[in-house]
Design a protein around this motif. Structure first.
Motif, PDB file in Angstrom:
ATOM      1  N   UNK A 273     -10.150   0.163   4.241  1.00  0.00           N
ATOM      2  CA  UNK A 273      -9.781  -1.369   3.974  1.00  0.00           C
ATOM      3  C   UNK A 273      -8.538  -1.254   2.809  1.00  0.00           C
ATOM      4  N   UNK A 274      -7.243  -1.461   3.327  1.00  0.00           N
ATOM      5  CA  UNK A 274      -6.396  -1.468   2.497  1.00  0.00           C
ATOM      6  C   UNK A 274      -6.249  -2.492   1.244  1.00  0.00           C
ATOM      7  N   UNK A 275      -6.597  -3.658   1.707  1.00  0.00           N
ATOM      8  CA  UNK A 275      -6.822  -4.539   0.253  1.00  0.00           C
ATOM      9  C   UNK A 275      -7.943  -4.427  -0.632  1.00  0.00           C
ATOM     10  N   UNK A 276      -8.877  -3.899  -0.145  1.00  0.00           N
ATOM     11  CA  UNK A 276      -9.975  -3.529  -1.085  1.00  0.00           C
ATOM     12  C   UNK A 276      -9.612  -2.513  -1.940  1.00  0.00           C
ATOM     13  N   UNK A 277      -8.927  -1.379  -1.359  1.00  0.00           N
ATOM     14  CA  UNK A 277      -8.405  -0.147  -2.074  1.00  0.00           C
ATOM     15  C   UNK A 277      -7.249  -0.665  -3.203  1.00  0.00           C
ATOM     16  N   UNK A 278      -6.387  -1.509  -2.787  1.00  0.00           N
ATOM     17  CA  UNK A 278      -5.217  -1.716  -3.731  1.00  0.00           C
ATOM     18  C   UNK A 278      -5.907  -2.430  -4.767  1.00  0.00           C
ATOM     19  N   UNK A 279      -6.882  -3.422  -4.500  1.00  0.00           N
ATOM     20  CA  UNK A 279      -7.468  -4.426  -5.797  1.00  0.00           C
ATOM     21  C   UNK A 279      -7.950  -3.440  -6.492  1.00  0.00           C
ATOM     22  N   UNK A 280      -8.852  -2.611  -6.079  1.00  0.00           N
ATOM     23  CA  UNK A 280      -9.516  -1.569  -6.985  1.00  0.00           C
ATOM     24  C   UNK A 280      -8.580  -1.020  -8.053  1.00  0.00           C
ATOM     25  N   UNK A 281      -7.310  -0.292  -7.370  1.00  0.00           N
ATOM     26  CA  UNK A 281      -6.354   0.059  -8.120  1.00  0.00           C
ATOM     27  C   UNK A 281      -5.794  -0.649  -9.141  1.00  0.00           C
ATOM     28  N   UNK A 282      -5.473  -2.004  -8.717  1.00  0.00           N
ATOM     29  CA  UNK A 282      -5.069  -2.898  -9.676  1.00  0.00           C
ATOM     30  C   UNK A 282      -6.174  -3.568 -10.932  1.00  0.00           C
ATOM     31  N   UNK A 287      -0.821  -3.225 -15.611  1.00  0.00           N
ATOM     32  CA  UNK A 287       0.409  -3.456 -15.091  1.00  0.00           C
ATOM     33  C   UNK A 287       1.064  -2.407 -13.865  1.00  0.00           C
ATOM     34  N   UNK A 288       0.332  -2.201 -12.912  1.00  0.00           N
ATOM     35  CA  UNK A 288       0.429  -1.147 -11.920  1.00  0.00           C
ATOM     36  C   UNK A 288       1.438  -1.986 -11.122  1.00  0.00           C
ATOM     37  N   UNK A 289       2.263  -1.209 -10.419  1.00  0.00           N
ATOM     38  CA  UNK A 289       3.182  -1.683  -9.375  1.00  0.00           C
ATOM     39  C   UNK A 289       2.739  -0.801  -8.204  1.00  0.00           C
ATOM     40  N   UNK A 290       2.766  -1.331  -7.102  1.00  0.00           N
ATOM     41  CA  UNK A 290       2.360  -0.523  -5.949  1.00  0.00           C
ATOM     42  C   UNK A 290       3.136  -0.854  -4.674  1.00  0.00           C
ATOM     43  N   UNK A 291       3.731   0.294  -4.407  1.00  0.00           N
ATOM     44  CA  UNK A 291       4.633   0.394  -3.164  1.00  0.00           C
ATOM     45  C   UNK A 291       3.952   0.898  -1.742  1.00  0.00           C
ATOM     46  N   UNK A 292       4.321   0.290  -0.656  1.00  0.00           N
ATOM     47  CA  UNK A 292       3.846   0.862   0.507  1.00  0.00           C
ATOM     48  C   UNK A 292       4.894   0.947   1.617  1.00  0.00           C
ATOM     49  N   UNK A 293       4.715   1.466   2.693  1.00  0.00           N
ATOM     50  CA  UNK A 293       5.508   1.507   3.890  1.00  0.00           C
ATOM     51  C   UNK A 293       4.455   1.046   5.207  1.00  0.00           C
ATOM     52  N   UNK A 294       5.176   0.225   6.037  1.00  0.00           N
ATOM     53  CA  UNK A 294       4.550  -0.219   7.068  1.00  0.00           C
ATOM     54  C   UNK A 294       5.288   0.148   8.497  1.00  0.00           C
ATOM     55  N   UNK A 295       4.430  -0.010   9.584  1.00  0.00           N
ATOM     56  CA  UNK A 295       5.416   0.268  10.963  1.00  0.00           C
ATOM     57  C   UNK A 295       4.837  -0.779  11.908  1.00  0.00           C
ATOM     58  N   UNK A 296       5.725  -1.539  12.521  1.00  0.00           N
ATOM     59  CA  UNK A 296       5.627  -2.327  13.155  1.00  0.00           C
ATOM     60  C   UNK A 296       5.926  -2.047  14.731  1.00  0.00           C
ATOM     61  N   UNK A 297       5.063  -2.776  15.642  1.00  0.00           N
ATOM     62  CA  UNK A 297       5.324  -2.383  16.800  1.00  0.00           C
ATOM     63  C   UNK A 297       4.770  -1.006  17.602  1.00  0.00           C
ATOM     64  N   UNK A 298       3.696  -0.571  16.541  1.00  0.00           N
ATOM     65  CA  UNK A 298       3.246   0.706  17.168  1.00  0.00           C
ATOM     66  C   UNK A 298       2.554   0.483  18.630  1.00  0.00           C
TER      67      UNK A 298
END
Length: 431
Positions: A273-282, A287-298
């Protein structure tokens, strides 16, 4: 002999190029980055083969070098991926070296005969006996903490190109970091295919946190940045290290690739659960900055899956985001996965995410006006304008902050910069 080197690909590939250069220099050869040096005896082209566009760039470079009439050696991912097929395709090349055998570069060149040295099943182990000859000299430097990958993501060829995950010993990494710090490097950037998996093979448990505590003992380093962490091994101990170690940059780069469980399963990635995970980190790290990469059209991505991804990005409000259209690569699980998504739809979905992210970026940047943010000086132009990166920005992939000041700034030093204005992805400030 004089040997020219051309580099393609990611930071991990850059280190391989530097290792080859280091080995050649150690053996008494002269190395140049001028590919068209008339007095060069050999030209090494270290290639990338992660996606089709990267292959095309590498192949174009190879044929350009062959046209010079020099002896051309093709190294890295391209020969590893295509093996003897590449040798037949580019018979004009003098030699081929795969990903697992770059330490043999000097021996093979000195033998003065054509060669092919590509392991059928590579097992890459960092050559600890070679000192890198740094190609890029500046305030920051990468350190590769592991080779290979134990995942089998449906779209990725890396395990076939690099083999299983092999961590470097903590003491070797610390030693390299000390050497870089003594050369004036103020930011070390830890990289691997998956940095949060570090130590599983050597120490029987994820040990990136332990490595960070050891690196923190090096007093003349300003920042320690970590790239390519995965959520599956992002332990509570690692979160604690981020919180406790001031010099560990509060920047987490975590390639989630998608948000919908169906697509994550199709990608052969852990379903989180990506949202749950990044909310936990924040919640845990200030003052956390989060970067991610995504793929469209898999392959198998339907409109409902994309809507889930779009809404995920909207809610998550990532500080930094990279988006890629799915690239169909031979030898991967996804190559024959059906249904494939038409190119126009892949591109449209990518554009929609990027448009959304631009809005998010402007919103976040506006909130920075009047605030002071730690920034590392990259270069100072002749007109006095300083170009820097904030702690929220990794080299090459993220934004910059442009600084007007009458003060004398030193490249590599870290300053608190007051943000005065912004553009879509960059900031402007003063000291």
């Amino acid at each position: 002999m004089k040997i020219a080197i051309i580099h393609h690909g990611c930071a991990k590939n850059l280190i391989d190029t530097e290792l080859m250069a280091g080995k050649l220099i150690e053996r008494g050869h002269e190395v140049t980055l001028d590919a068209y040096a008339t007095d060069a005896d050999y030209i090494i082209v270290n290639t990338c083969s992660f996606i089709f566009d990267a292959e095309e760039e590498s192949i174009s470079s190879i044929f350009d070098m062959i046209d010079t009439g020099k002896r051309v050696i093709i190294t890295g991912c391209l020969p590893q991926k295509h093996q003897k097929h590449l040798k037949k395709l580019i018979s004009e090349a003098w030699g081929f070296i795969g990903t697992a055998d770059i330490d043999k570069i000097a021996d093979l060149i000195e033998a003065d005969k054509e060669f092919y040295y590509v392991s059928e099943k590579p097992l890459c182990k960092y050559p600890e006996n070679i000192k890198r000859a740094q190609i890029t000299v500046g305030s920051s430097s990468y350190i590769k903490i592991a080779e290979g990958c134990n995942y089998s993501c449906g779209y990725c060829v890396i395990p076939k190109l690099r083999g299983k995950y092999i961590s470097r010993p903590i003491e070797n990494i610390v030693c390299e970091a000390k050497e870089l710090a003594n050369k004036g490097v103020n930011e070390i950037i830890l990289i691997a295919q998956d940095t949060s998996c570090y130590g599983m093979d050597l120490y029987k448990k994820p040990s990136l946190d332990k490595l960070l505590y050891e690196l923190d003992k090096i007093k003349n380093i300003g920042w320690i940045r970590v790239l390519y962490t995965y959520p599956t091994n992002f332990t509570n101990g690692l979160i604690k290290a981020y919180k406790e170690i001031d010099r560990v940059v509060k920047y987490i780069d975590i390639p989630l690739q998608h948000s919908h469980p169906d697509i994550l399963k199709a990608m052969r990635r852990p379903v989180v659960n990506g949202l749950e995970f990044i909310n936990k980190l924040r919640d845990e790290i200030n003052n956390l900055a989060i970067r991610t990469t995504l793929i469209t059209g898999y392959p198998t991505e339907e409109e409902k899956h994309f809507e889930h991804l779009y809404n995920f990005v909207k809610e998550a409000e990532f500080d930094r985001l990279g988006v890629f259209e799915f690239s169909k690569e031979k030898g991967t699980y996804a190559y024959n996965l059906k249904p494939q998504v038409p190119k126009k739809i892949k591109a449209k979905r990518k554009d929609l995410i990027l448009k959304l992210q631009k809005e998010i970026s402007n919103k976040l940047n506006e909130k920075m006006i009047g605030k002071k943010i730690p920034s590392i000086i990259e270069t100072i132009q002749s007109d006095g304008l300083a170009i820097a990166r904030t702690y929220k920005d990794a080299p090459d992939v993220d934004g910059l902050i442009f600084i007007n000041t009458d003060k004398v700034l030193i490249p590599g030093d870290i300053y608190d910069v007051e943000v005065t204005s912004y553009s879509d992805y960059d900031l402007y400030g003063k000291i």
